[in-house]
Scaffold this active site. Structure first.
Site, PDB file in Angstrom:
ATOM      1  N   ASP A 146       3.952  -0.129  -7.363  1.00 49.06           N
ATOM      2  CA  ASP A 146       2.652  -0.467  -7.951  1.00 49.06           C
ATOM      3  C   ASP A 146       1.538   0.253  -7.191  1.00 49.06           C
ATOM      4  OD1 ASP A 146       1.039  -1.926  -9.844  1.00 49.06           O
ATOM      5  OD2 ASP A 146       0.364  -3.194  -8.181  1.00 49.06           O
ATOM      6  N   HIS A 150      -1.194   0.097  -9.841  1.00 42.59           N
ATOM      7  CA  HIS A 150      -1.912  -0.878  -9.012  1.00 42.59           C
ATOM      8  C   HIS A 150      -2.466  -2.031  -9.879  1.00 42.59           C
ATOM      9  CE1 HIS A 150      -3.868  -1.181  -4.809  1.00 42.59           C
ATOM     10  NE2 HIS A 150      -3.758  -2.391  -5.333  1.00 42.59           N
ATOM     11  N   ARG A 170       0.870  -1.178   0.000  1.00 38.87           N
ATOM     12  CA  ARG A 170       0.000   0.000   0.000  1.00 38.87           C
ATOM     13  C   ARG A 170       0.905   1.225   0.000  1.00 38.87           C
ATOM     14  NH1 ARG A 170      -3.439  -2.797  -1.573  1.00 38.87           N
ATOM     15  NH2 ARG A 170      -5.448  -3.307  -0.648  1.00 38.87           N
ATOM     16  N   GLU A 192      -2.965   7.533  -4.436  1.00 40.00           N
ATOM     17  CA  GLU A 192      -3.311   6.949  -5.738  1.00 40.00           C
ATOM     18  C   GLU A 192      -4.793   7.064  -6.081  1.00 40.00           C
ATOM     19  OE1 GLU A 192      -2.095   2.781  -5.052  1.00 40.00           O
ATOM     20  OE2 GLU A 192      -4.206   2.223  -5.245  1.00 40.00           O
TER      21      GLU A 192
HETATM   22  P1  NAI Z   1      -1.039 -11.295   4.486  1.00 42.25           P
HETATM   23  O1  NAI Z   1      -2.004 -10.861   5.525  1.00 42.25           O
HETATM   24  O2  NAI Z   1      -1.014 -12.729   4.044  1.00 42.25           O
HETATM   25  O3  NAI Z   1       0.463 -10.924   4.959  1.00 42.25           O
HETATM   26  C1  NAI Z   1       0.824  -9.702   5.513  1.00 42.25           C
HETATM   27  C2  NAI Z   1       2.005  -9.981   6.422  1.00 42.25           C
HETATM   28  O4  NAI Z   1       2.520  -8.721   6.873  1.00 42.25           O
HETATM   29  C3  NAI Z   1       1.628 -10.808   7.672  1.00 42.25           C
HETATM   30  O5  NAI Z   1       2.512 -11.917   7.812  1.00 42.25           O
HETATM   31  C4  NAI Z   1       1.801  -9.810   8.816  1.00 42.25           C
HETATM   32  O6  NAI Z   1       2.213 -10.425  10.016  1.00 42.25           O
HETATM   33  C5  NAI Z   1       2.889  -8.913   8.232  1.00 42.25           C
HETATM   34  N1  NAI Z   1       3.052  -7.660   8.940  1.00 42.25           N
HETATM   35  C6  NAI Z   1       2.131  -6.955   9.657  1.00 42.25           C
HETATM   36  N2  NAI Z   1       2.717  -5.872  10.201  1.00 42.25           N
HETATM   37  C7  NAI Z   1       4.019  -5.903   9.829  1.00 42.25           C
HETATM   38  C8  NAI Z   1       5.147  -5.066  10.111  1.00 42.25           C
HETATM   39  N3  NAI Z   1       5.031  -3.974  10.884  1.00 42.25           N
HETATM   40  N4  NAI Z   1       6.344  -5.396   9.575  1.00 42.25           N
HETATM   41  C9  NAI Z   1       6.487  -6.509   8.812  1.00 42.25           C
HETATM   42  N5  NAI Z   1       5.463  -7.342   8.528  1.00 42.25           N
HETATM   43  C10 NAI Z   1       4.241  -7.027   9.019  1.00 42.25           C
HETATM   44  O7  NAI Z   1      -1.261 -10.333   3.237  1.00 42.25           O
HETATM   45  P2  NAI Z   1      -0.867 -10.577   1.719  1.00 42.25           P
HETATM   46  O8  NAI Z   1      -1.998 -11.267   1.016  1.00 42.25           O
HETATM   47  O9  NAI Z   1       0.484 -11.158   1.630  1.00 42.25           O
HETATM   48  O10 NAI Z   1      -0.852  -9.079   1.180  1.00 42.25           O
HETATM   49  C11 NAI Z   1       0.102  -8.132   1.633  1.00 42.25           C
HETATM   50  C12 NAI Z   1      -0.334  -6.762   1.204  1.00 42.25           C
HETATM   51  O11 NAI Z   1      -0.261  -6.661  -0.230  1.00 42.25           O
HETATM   52  C13 NAI Z   1      -1.829  -6.470   1.487  1.00 42.25           C
HETATM   53  O12 NAI Z   1      -2.030  -6.004   2.776  1.00 42.25           O
HETATM   54  C14 NAI Z   1      -2.152  -5.419   0.466  1.00 42.25           C
HETATM   55  O13 NAI Z   1      -1.909  -4.160   1.054  1.00 42.25           O
HETATM   56  C15 NAI Z   1      -1.159  -5.674  -0.657  1.00 42.25           C
HETATM   57  N6  NAI Z   1      -1.810  -6.112  -1.899  1.00 42.25           N
HETATM   58  C16 NAI Z   1      -1.504  -5.456  -3.051  1.00 42.25           C
HETATM   59  C17 NAI Z   1      -2.071  -5.837  -4.251  1.00 42.25           C
HETATM   60  C18 NAI Z   1      -1.705  -5.171  -5.540  1.00 42.25           C
HETATM   61  O14 NAI Z   1      -2.422  -5.366  -6.552  1.00 42.25           O
HETATM   62  N7  NAI Z   1      -0.635  -4.420  -5.611  1.00 42.25           N
HETATM   63  C19 NAI Z   1      -3.077  -6.904  -4.298  1.00 42.25           C
HETATM   64  C20 NAI Z   1      -3.263  -7.593  -3.028  1.00 42.25           C
HETATM   65  C21 NAI Z   1      -2.667  -7.177  -1.875  1.00 42.25           C
END
Ligand code: NAI
Length: 336
Positions: A260, A297, A236, A265
């Protein structure tokens, strides 16, 4: 159910209609191009479900309008839910559903595409060759094998990035408050955040946006990084302080940036603004750097991911209509 779908693009409609037909759910879909905000929320009057995307605003004001007009359920077509005022939703009795995992491969592969394109300057080479310019000056890259790659957030997407980069021969370091043994299984290891910042040649962000991660990459964090570090953000926008990144690029401390996502945005992405003046000076400044590559994005935008997003969204709506609760509620029953 009667579903008002905000921020609809033709591809959203195509995949949602297909999922609605194939599951024989029979929901009545009302497609709106408008983004959801306080001025457009009334358009969902009489619709018991609202379907929203990442840049739709679901703050207290919007939720109050939706609830007053009969909406009971909000189906997010995204994994992230940082755009929803959860406290207001709970008080108004609105239930929220999301798509927790649709294709972590899609976003991970896009992050790696940014790394490879920036490193080997594919974006510049493409334009040069089309102009008949075959000079190599300015296209020098580096071997990824043997480099140190840092993954911040080892959830579904981050683990995939770690796996791919380990496959390229990188040493993979990671940081996450909730460590998983899966990282070691794919050849990575956890280190304190400061060590990751100080040792990595490439740093890729895969944590959600929350109060702890807002501007996680700021001037102080950049100050701890190696000279010439490559920064990749597909999580994000606000996880990075764009002004600090610009300062890092100007000093040479930051060698490459692949984005991305961008903090502001919602006024730019998913629209064709090619005949308009872009008023966001920070974004325009970012675009002037030769070593910055920005996509709008699109990390999620593969056929597989779109099919999964539409399928889970329709299933969430069907489950809410049948049981009063979606398959994948927000907040998640178990966060990790
Ligand atoms: P997820 O929930 O599987 O993993 C997120 C990880 O970040 C978790 O392991 C969590 O413990 C960790 N985390 C939380 N706070 C943290 C910190 N302070 N420092 C380090 N790690 C921390 O989520 P997923 O599916 O892997 O997605 C990650 C992010 O990708 C989403 O939150 C979303 O913002 C973004 N995203 C972007 C997309 C795009 O099209 N560019 C599409 C889908 C998601």
């Amino acid at each position: 159910m009667k579903v008002a779908v905000f921020s609809t693009r033709p591809y959203d409609r195509e995949f949602l209609d297909k999922a609605n037909d194939e599951s024989q759910a029979g929901h009545t879909m009302f497609y709106l191009e408008s983004r959801l905000n306080s001025h457009t929320a009334h358009l969902a009057n009489g619709y018991d479900c609202v379907c929203a995307f990442v840049n739709d605003q679901l703050g207290r004001v919007e939720l109050e309008i939706l609830a007053a007009n009969g909406t009971r359920f909000i189906a997010l077509r995204s994994a992230g839910f940082n755009n929803v005022d959860l406290d207001a939703a709970r008080k108004l009795g609105l239930r929220i559903g999301r798509v927790p995992a649709y294709s972590p491969d899609a976003i991970a592969e896009h992050a790696v595409a940014l790394i490879l394109s920036l490193n080997r300057k594919i974006h510049k080479a493409y334009a040069r060759v089309r102009e008949g310019n075959f000079a190599l000056e300015g296209l020098l890259g580096f071997d990824l094998r043997g480099k140190v790659a840092g993954v911040i957030g080892t959830g579904k997407i981050g683990l995939n990035v770690a796996r791919i980069l380990h496959g390229f021969g990188c040493e993979v370091l990671a940081s996450d408050p909730f460590e998983t043994p899966e990282l070691a299984a794919i050849g990575g290891r956890y280190v304190p955040l400061d060590e990751l910042l100080g040792r990595c040649d490439v740093i890729s962000l895969h944590c959600p946006l929350n109060p702890d991660t807002h501007h996680l990459i700021d001037r102080t964090a950049i100050g701890k990084m190696k000279h010439g570090v490559m920064l990749i953000n597909t999580s994000r926008g606000a996880v990075m302080d764009a002004r600090a990144v610009i300062a890092g690029l100007k000093s040479g401390k930051v060698g490459h940036v692949g984005l991305d996502v961008y903090e502001e945005e919602e006024d730019l992405f998913f629209e064709n603004l090619s005949d308009q003046v872009i008023r966001d000076d920070v974004f325009v400044r970012l675009m002037t750097f030769p070593n910055v590559l920005i996509t709008g994005h699109q990390g999620f935008f593969t056929g597989e991911a779109m099919t999964a997003i539409a399928g889970t969204t329709i299933d969430n709506i069907t489950a809410f209509g049948r049981d009063g609760a979606p398959l994948h509620p927000v907040p998640p029953e178990r966060q990790g």
